[in-house]
Design an enzyme around this catalytic site. Sequence first.
Site, short mmCIF file in Angstrom:
data_model
loop_
_atom_site.label_atom_id
_atom_site.label_comp_id
_atom_site.label_asym_id
_atom_site.label_seq_id
_atom_site.Cartn_x
_atom_site.Cartn_y
_atom_site.Cartn_z
N CYS A 56 -29.17 -49.94 0.25
CA CYS A 56 -27.81 -49.48 -0.06
C CYS A 56 -27.73 -47.95 0.00
O CYS A 56 -28.24 -47.26 -0.89
CB CYS A 56 -27.42 -50.00 -1.46
SG CYS A 56 -25.90 -49.26 -2.12
N GLU A 109 -26.73 -41.71 -4.82
CA GLU A 109 -26.45 -41.43 -6.23
C GLU A 109 -27.72 -41.12 -7.03
O GLU A 109 -27.66 -40.51 -8.10
CB GLU A 109 -25.72 -42.64 -6.85
CG GLU A 109 -25.44 -42.56 -8.34
CD GLU A 109 -24.35 -41.56 -8.72
OE1 GLU A 109 -24.10 -41.41 -9.92
OE2 GLU A 109 -23.77 -40.93 -7.81
N PRO A 143 -25.12 -45.74 -0.41
CA PRO A 143 -24.46 -45.09 -1.55
C PRO A 143 -25.30 -45.11 -2.82
O PRO A 143 -25.25 -44.18 -3.62
CB PRO A 143 -23.17 -45.92 -1.73
CG PRO A 143 -22.90 -46.47 -0.37
CD PRO A 143 -24.25 -46.75 0.22
N CYS A 144 -26.11 -46.18 -3.00
CA CYS A 144 -27.00 -46.25 -4.17
C CYS A 144 -28.05 -45.13 -4.10
O CYS A 144 -28.28 -44.41 -5.08
CB CYS A 144 -27.73 -47.59 -4.22
SG CYS A 144 -26.68 -49.05 -4.24
N ARG A 145 -28.65 -45.00 -2.94
CA ARG A 145 -29.70 -43.99 -2.76
C ARG A 145 -29.12 -42.59 -2.86
O ARG A 145 -29.76 -41.66 -3.38
CB ARG A 145 -30.39 -44.19 -1.40
CG ARG A 145 -30.97 -45.57 -1.14
CD ARG A 145 -32.24 -45.84 -1.90
NE ARG A 145 -33.34 -45.02 -1.47
CZ ARG A 145 -34.20 -45.32 -0.48
NH1 ARG A 145 -34.05 -46.49 0.17
NH2 ARG A 145 -35.21 -44.53 -0.18
#
Length: 380
Positions: A279, A285, A281-283
Site C-alpha cells: 500500500c 504515512e 499511501p500506507c508507506r
Amino acid sequence: MKKALLLTAALIPMLAVAQSKKFTITGKIGSLNAPARVYFDWTDFQNAGGGKEDSADVVNGTFKFTGEMSGVATCRMALAHHGDGKMKAVYTGDVIYFNFGKENITITSKDSLSNAVFKGSKIHAEEDAYNKEIGGTVMAITKQANVDFSAGTAEQRADTNFIKTIDQRFRKRMHDRTAAQLKYAKEHPNSIFGLIALSEAINASRDMDQIIAAYEGLNPQFRNSKKGQELDKRIKSVKLTTPGAEAPDFTMNDVNGKPVSLKDLRGKLVLLEFWASWCGPCRAENPNLREQYKMYKDKGFEILGVSLDSDKGKWVDAIAKDGIPWIHVSDLKGWSNEAGILYGVSGVPAGFLIGPDGKVVGNNLRGESLNKKLAELLNQ
C-alpha cells in the site's frame, strides 16, 4: 398445437440468452503485438466474490477475455505495452478500472487502454453517468491534484503553502464526492451504483443515520447480494468503532509468532493502524508516524500495526525498510484479516485511536489531523 410448439421452440434460444452467465470483453488497441500483454483481474462483487485473474497476448492490437458470472463485476485491466510484466503495468503503466455485467463488450483505442472507448456495456454507460454525477473517480481527482502541482513553478512546488492549497482543494473534492455519493444512493435505490456509492461513502462518512437510511431504501436485490451483506456488516462494524464505543478486542501473532492482544495495551493511547507492504499511501504515512511515535512513546503512546499482507517476507521487509519500531501483527490472510473484518476495514490505510480505557477516541485520522489529536490528548 403445432403453432404452440413452434412458439415454444422459438422462445428457447431467447431464454438461454436471458439466463446466460457469460461475458466477453474484446479489445483492439492500435496494432500492438507480442510481447505486449494484457492483465485482467476481476471480482463478481455483487454475488460471488473471490478474485480471478487472467492474461492474454496482444496480436495485431487485439485481445479477448471470456468468463462466467452471476451478478456485476469490478475489474482492473493493465496493458504492458513492451511485455515488461504485470507489476510494472499495474503500478506505472497503462491501467484502467471499470465495472461490467454479463455482456459482450468491445474496447477500442488507437494507442492505450486509458483512452479506450467502450461499446456494448450498459453497466459501463451507467458507471460513466454515476461518476459524472458524484464528481469523478478517486483516480481522476488524484490525477487532477497531480496536474495542479505540476503546473506550479519550481519555486511554488517547494512552497509548503502552495502544497497545502492543493491538498485542501483535493480534500474538498473528496468530501464533496462523498456527499454526492450519499445523495446518489438515496435517489437511485434501483441502481447497482447506489450500492457501490454507499460501500465507498462509508469509508469517509460517519453520518450513519444517512448511510443506514440509504441502505434500507436500496432495492432488496442489492441489500441481499454478497456486497449488500458485506455492507451491512460494515455498518454494524462502524457502530462498534465510533468514538465512545469500546474497541473490539482481538489477538494476533507478531512477526515472531508471539500472540498480542489489543487488551494487553490498556492504559496506553493506542493507534490501531491497518496497513500493508503493497500500500503506497500506507508507506508514505510511515515517516509521519515515526515522528509521532518518537515524540510521544514516553508519554504513553503506542502503535499496533495490523498488516493485510499475505506474504510474511514482504511484510517483514517493509517493516525493516521503513524503520517502524512499534508492535506489528498479522494473520497473513490478506483482505480476509480477521481484525480487519472485525473493524470493517475495506481500504488501507485505516486507523483507529483508542484511549487508555479501551474506548475509541477517533478514527480515520492521519497526517495533520492525527498529529493535532495526539497533541491535544498528550500535551497536557
